[in-house]
Design a protein around this motif. Structure first.
Motif, PDB file in Angstrom:
ATOM      1  N   GLU A  44       1.116  -1.571  -0.138  1.00  0.00           N
ATOM      2  CA  GLU A  44       0.103  -0.244  -0.169  1.00  0.00           C
ATOM      3  C   GLU A  44       0.911   1.008  -0.079  1.00  0.00           C
ATOM      4  OE1 GLU A  44      -2.919   0.975   3.469  1.00  0.00           O
ATOM      5  OE2 GLU A  44      -4.036  -0.037   1.812  1.00  0.00           O
ATOM      6  N   PRO A  45       0.608   2.616  -0.719  1.00  0.00           N
ATOM      7  CA  PRO A  45       1.256   3.247  -0.267  1.00  0.00           C
ATOM      8  C   PRO A  45       1.578   3.865   0.801  1.00  0.00           C
ATOM      9  CG  PRO A  45      -0.661   3.917  -1.767  1.00  0.00           C
ATOM     10  CD  PRO A  45      -0.911   2.456  -0.960  1.00  0.00           C
ATOM     11  N   SER A  46       2.992   4.830   0.642  1.00  0.00           N
ATOM     12  CA  SER A  46       3.167   4.712   1.870  1.00  0.00           C
ATOM     13  C   SER A  46       4.695   6.004   2.118  1.00  0.00           C
ATOM     14  CB  SER A  46       4.473   3.987   3.005  1.00  0.00           C
ATOM     15  OG  SER A  46       4.627   4.568   4.211  1.00  0.00           O
ATOM     16  N   THR A  47       4.494   7.048   2.601  1.00  0.00           N
ATOM     17  CA  THR A  47       6.046   7.975   2.636  1.00  0.00           C
ATOM     18  C   THR A  47       6.195   7.437   4.172  1.00  0.00           C
ATOM     19  OG1 THR A  47       5.165   9.175   0.637  1.00  0.00           O
ATOM     20  CG2 THR A  47       6.646  10.110   1.878  1.00  0.00           C
ATOM     21  N   ARG A  48       5.996   8.446   5.101  1.00  0.00           N
ATOM     22  CA  ARG A  48       6.685   8.289   6.312  1.00  0.00           C
ATOM     23  C   ARG A  48       6.630   6.950   6.792  1.00  0.00           C
ATOM     24  NH1 ARG A  48       3.908  12.452   5.465  1.00  0.00           N
ATOM     25  NH2 ARG A  48       2.990  11.480   4.382  1.00  0.00           N
ATOM     26  N   THR A  49       6.062   5.720   6.518  1.00  0.00           N
ATOM     27  CA  THR A  49       6.035   5.189   7.837  1.00  0.00           C
ATOM     28  C   THR A  49       7.252   4.433   6.715  1.00  0.00           C
ATOM     29  OG1 THR A  49       4.255   4.329   8.141  1.00  0.00           O
ATOM     30  CG2 THR A  49       5.751   2.662   8.605  1.00  0.00           C
ATOM     31  N   HIS A  50       7.256   4.057   4.971  1.00  0.00           N
ATOM     32  CA  HIS A  50       8.402   3.342   4.577  1.00  0.00           C
ATOM     33  C   HIS A  50       9.610   3.987   4.492  1.00  0.00           C
ATOM     34  CE1 HIS A  50       8.892   1.640  -0.044  1.00  0.00           C
ATOM     35  NE2 HIS A  50       9.894   1.623   0.716  1.00  0.00           N
ATOM     36  N   TYR A  51       9.967   5.475   4.086  1.00  0.00           N
ATOM     37  CA  TYR A  51      11.050   5.612   4.016  1.00  0.00           C
ATOM     38  C   TYR A  51      11.582   5.676   5.303  1.00  0.00           C
ATOM     39  CZ  TYR A  51      10.084   4.771  -1.073  1.00  0.00           C
ATOM     40  OH  TYR A  51       9.935   4.347  -1.698  1.00  0.00           O
ATOM     41  N   ILE A  97       6.212  -4.483   6.735  1.00  0.00           N
ATOM     42  CA  ILE A  97       5.255  -5.154   5.523  1.00  0.00           C
ATOM     43  C   ILE A  97       4.106  -4.217   5.663  1.00  0.00           C
ATOM     44  CG2 ILE A  97       3.589  -6.666   4.911  1.00  0.00           C
ATOM     45  CD1 ILE A  97       5.624  -8.947   5.435  1.00  0.00           C
ATOM     46  N   ARG A  98       3.651  -3.269   4.770  1.00  0.00           N
ATOM     47  CA  ARG A  98       2.682  -2.746   4.622  1.00  0.00           C
ATOM     48  C   ARG A  98       1.784  -3.547   3.719  1.00  0.00           C
ATOM     49  NH1 ARG A  98       1.536   3.633   4.197  1.00  0.00           N
ATOM     50  NH2 ARG A  98       1.528   3.128   6.736  1.00  0.00           N
ATOM     51  N   HIS A  99       0.395  -3.498   4.463  1.00  0.00           N
ATOM     52  CA  HIS A  99      -0.484  -4.209   3.391  1.00  0.00           C
ATOM     53  C   HIS A  99      -2.516  -3.930   3.598  1.00  0.00           C
ATOM     54  CE1 HIS A  99      -2.525  -7.110   1.110  1.00  0.00           C
ATOM     55  NE2 HIS A  99      -1.722  -7.958   0.725  1.00  0.00           N
ATOM     56  N   ASN A 125      -4.160  -2.344  13.021  1.00  0.00           N
ATOM     57  CA  ASN A 125      -3.365  -1.418  13.821  1.00  0.00           C
ATOM     58  C   ASN A 125      -2.257  -1.169  13.462  1.00  0.00           C
ATOM     59  OD1 ASN A 125      -3.672  -3.518  15.571  1.00  0.00           O
ATOM     60  ND2 ASN A 125      -3.764  -4.907  14.432  1.00  0.00           N
ATOM     61  N   HIS A 126      -1.476   0.185  13.602  1.00  0.00           N
ATOM     62  CA  HIS A 126      -0.311   0.792  13.207  1.00  0.00           C
ATOM     63  C   HIS A 126       0.603   0.993  13.824  1.00  0.00           C
ATOM     64  CE1 HIS A 126       2.380   3.164  10.512  1.00  0.00           C
ATOM     65  NE2 HIS A 126       1.607   4.473  10.219  1.00  0.00           N
ATOM     66  N   PRO A 127       1.310  -0.424  14.659  1.00  0.00           N
ATOM     67  CA  PRO A 127       2.098  -0.475  15.975  1.00  0.00           C
ATOM     68  C   PRO A 127       3.467   1.281  15.804  1.00  0.00           C
ATOM     69  CG  PRO A 127       2.032  -2.345  14.673  1.00  0.00           C
ATOM     70  CD  PRO A 127       1.638  -1.417  14.378  1.00  0.00           C
ATOM     71  N   SER A 128       4.624   0.957  15.303  1.00  0.00           N
ATOM     72  CA  SER A 128       5.116   2.334  15.267  1.00  0.00           C
ATOM     73  C   SER A 128       4.594   3.744  14.800  1.00  0.00           C
ATOM     74  CB  SER A 128       6.435   1.855  14.281  1.00  0.00           C
ATOM     75  OG  SER A 128       5.004   1.798  12.475  1.00  0.00           O
ATOM     76  N   GLN A 129       3.861   4.002  14.476  1.00  0.00           N
ATOM     77  CA  GLN A 129       2.678   4.805  14.500  1.00  0.00           C
ATOM     78  C   GLN A 129       2.166   5.779  15.803  1.00  0.00           C
ATOM     79  OE1 GLN A 129       2.249   7.256  11.726  1.00  0.00           O
ATOM     80  NE2 GLN A 129       1.472   8.483  13.597  1.00  0.00           N
ATOM     81  N   SER A 130       2.293   4.646  16.275  1.00  0.00           N
ATOM     82  CA  SER A 130       1.252   4.969  17.933  1.00  0.00           C
ATOM     83  C   SER A 130       2.698   5.525  19.133  1.00  0.00           C
ATOM     84  CB  SER A 130       0.510   3.659  18.650  1.00  0.00           C
ATOM     85  OG  SER A 130      -0.686   3.675  18.320  1.00  0.00           O
ATOM     86  N   HIS A 246      -1.184  14.363  14.255  1.00  0.00           N
ATOM     87  CA  HIS A 246      -1.822  14.083  13.139  1.00  0.00           C
ATOM     88  C   HIS A 246      -0.530  12.989  12.468  1.00  0.00           C
ATOM     89  CE1 HIS A 246      -3.856  13.597   9.075  1.00  0.00           C
ATOM     90  NE2 HIS A 246      -4.708  14.880   9.684  1.00  0.00           N
ATOM     91  N   PRO A 247      -0.873  11.818  11.941  1.00  0.00           N
ATOM     92  CA  PRO A 247      -0.258  11.146  11.323  1.00  0.00           C
ATOM     93  C   PRO A 247       0.497  11.667  10.718  1.00  0.00           C
ATOM     94  CG  PRO A 247      -2.029  10.079  12.127  1.00  0.00           C
ATOM     95  CD  PRO A 247      -2.663  11.003  12.289  1.00  0.00           C
ATOM     96  N   ALA A 248      -0.123  11.740   9.272  1.00  0.00           N
ATOM     97  CA  ALA A 248       0.111  12.321   8.569  1.00  0.00           C
ATOM     98  C   ALA A 248      -0.254  11.081   7.798  1.00  0.00           C
ATOM     99  CB  ALA A 248       1.148  13.243   8.221  1.00  0.00           C
ATOM    100  N   PRO A 249      -0.416  11.571   6.435  1.00  0.00           N
ATOM    101  CA  PRO A 249      -0.434  12.611   5.073  1.00  0.00           C
ATOM    102  C   PRO A 249      -1.770  13.721   5.468  1.00  0.00           C
ATOM    103  CG  PRO A 249      -1.046  10.919   3.846  1.00  0.00           C
ATOM    104  CD  PRO A 249      -0.173  10.320   5.285  1.00  0.00           C
ATOM    105  N   PHE A 250      -1.797  14.902   5.353  1.00  0.00           N
ATOM    106  CA  PHE A 250      -2.886  15.215   5.926  1.00  0.00           C
ATOM    107  C   PHE A 250      -3.797  16.555   4.604  1.00  0.00           C
ATOM    108  CE2 PHE A 250       0.497  18.490   6.315  1.00  0.00           C
ATOM    109  CZ  PHE A 250       1.206  18.031   6.670  1.00  0.00           C
TER     110      PHE A 250
HETATM  111  N1   CP Z   1       1.533   8.032   8.952  1.00  0.00           N
HETATM  112  C1   CP Z   1       1.595   7.064   8.189  1.00  0.00           C
HETATM  113  O1   CP Z   1       1.510   6.187   8.602  1.00  0.00           O
HETATM  114  O2   CP Z   1       2.021   7.876   6.261  1.00  0.00           O
HETATM  115  P1   CP Z   1       2.402   7.041   5.174  1.00  0.00           P
HETATM  116  O3   CP Z   1       0.829   6.351   4.605  1.00  0.00           O
HETATM  117  O4   CP Z   1       3.734   8.393   4.936  1.00  0.00           O
HETATM  118  O5   CP Z   1       2.943   6.295   5.912  1.00  0.00           O
END
Ligand code: CP
Length: 289
Positions: A44-51, A97-99, A125-130, A246-250
């Motif tokens: 699934e798309p991601s900027t913050r978590t992936h990079y 992994i994100r799915h 769940n999004h444990p690393s974000q929490s 805000h977890p973003a993206p916003f």
């Molecule tokens: N907060 C968060 O999960 O952002 P990304 O979707 O860009 O990883």
């Protein structure tokens, strides 16, 4: 050892993880000298978590592989399991992994011999974000017990909300939820943002998750912000020491107006910065010293 959710994390375990993350922020060094390889598998798309997982791995002296789902054999019908198993056979030491499927990891855990770091499963769940949210809160207030937070917006589709509500309650925080009727979820007590904004320590906005909706949002952007979003008028009602997250993206000018994103109360980009240190702590935990 996997990190799939925070179900088994009590206050001591959370604080231990946050201490590790804070130590990295304060300059602690761990160097795997290129001997460990992390594969970032984002379906699934991601900027913050992936990079930030990628950056965390690089800062720890790991090598990283970044899977490009759009240019992979998924296009030929390859399954999640076959894809992840392939990376294990390449010799990677851990997978991030994100799915889109809730609890996708249940089909993997018994069959893999390397750690899985869950970077988000569907609406689950999004444990690393929490953990990065909690690190940001602890840096600000030095505690969790007794703090009041309102989580506002698309609760129903938000894995961030689901993980945070559960863990924050366990840490002794008072968690309020607020948002439009169409994104409400049973089991939570809702309150109008205007009735609570002057009483909470933290206002956490959520992104309207258009990609998970079957119908288009009924409200216009302006209506959403006026009724459920944060703007300068509402910020003025917040307590002096209260912060905005805000977890973003916003969606600018929907859940949060442009002028509020980087205002004095906002910790949104600090959350992003903390994400790298939390993910260093998670990678370090699963790989060992
Ligand atoms: N907060 C968060 O999960 O952002 P990304 O979707 O860009 O990883």
């Amino acid at each position: 050892m996997d990190v799939l959710n925070l179900d088994d994390y009590d206050a001591d375990k959370i604080n231990e993880m946050l201490d590790k993350a804070q130590a990295f922020k304060d300059g602690k060094q761990v160097n795997y000298e290129g001997k460990k390889i992390i594969a970032n598998l984002f379906f699934e798309p991601s900027t913050r978590t992936h990079y930030s997982f990628d950056m965390a791995g690089l800062k720890l002296g790991c090598k990283t592989q970044n899977f490009n789902a759009g240019d992979s054999s998924l296009k030929k019908g390859e399954s999640l399991y076959d894809t992840v198993k392939t990376f294990e056979m390449f010799g990677v030491d851990a997978v991030v992994i994100r799915h889109k499927e809730n609890e996708y990891y249940k089909q993997l855990v018994e069959k893999l011999n390397i750690p899985i770091l869950n970077a988000g499963d569907g609406t689950g769940n999004h444990p690393s974000q929490s953990l990065l949210d909690l690190l940001t809160i602890r840096q600000e207030f030095g505690r969790f017990e007794g703090l009041k937070i309102v989580i506002v917006g698309d609760i129903k589709h938000s894995r961030v909300a689901h993980t945070n509500i559960q863990i924050m309650k366990r840490l002794g925080m008072k968690v309020y939820t607020s948002g439009p009727e169409e994104y409400k979820e049973e089991g939570y007590d809702y309150i109008s943002l205007d009735d609570i904004i002057d009483k909470v320590d933290i206002v956490m906005l959520l992104r309207v998750q258009h990609e998970r909706h079957t119908d288009q949002m009924e409200l216009t952007k302006e209506e959403y912000n006026k009724n459920y979003g944060l703007n300068e008028k509402r910020v003025k009602k917040m307590k002096k020491e209260a912060i905005i997250m805000h977890p973003a993206p916003f969606n600018r000018n929907v859940e949060i107006t442009d002028d509020v994103v980087e205002c004095e109360k906002s910790r949104i980009f600090k959350q992003v910065e903390n994400g790298v240190f939390v993910r260093m702590a998670l990678i370090n935990m699963v790989l060992g010293e």
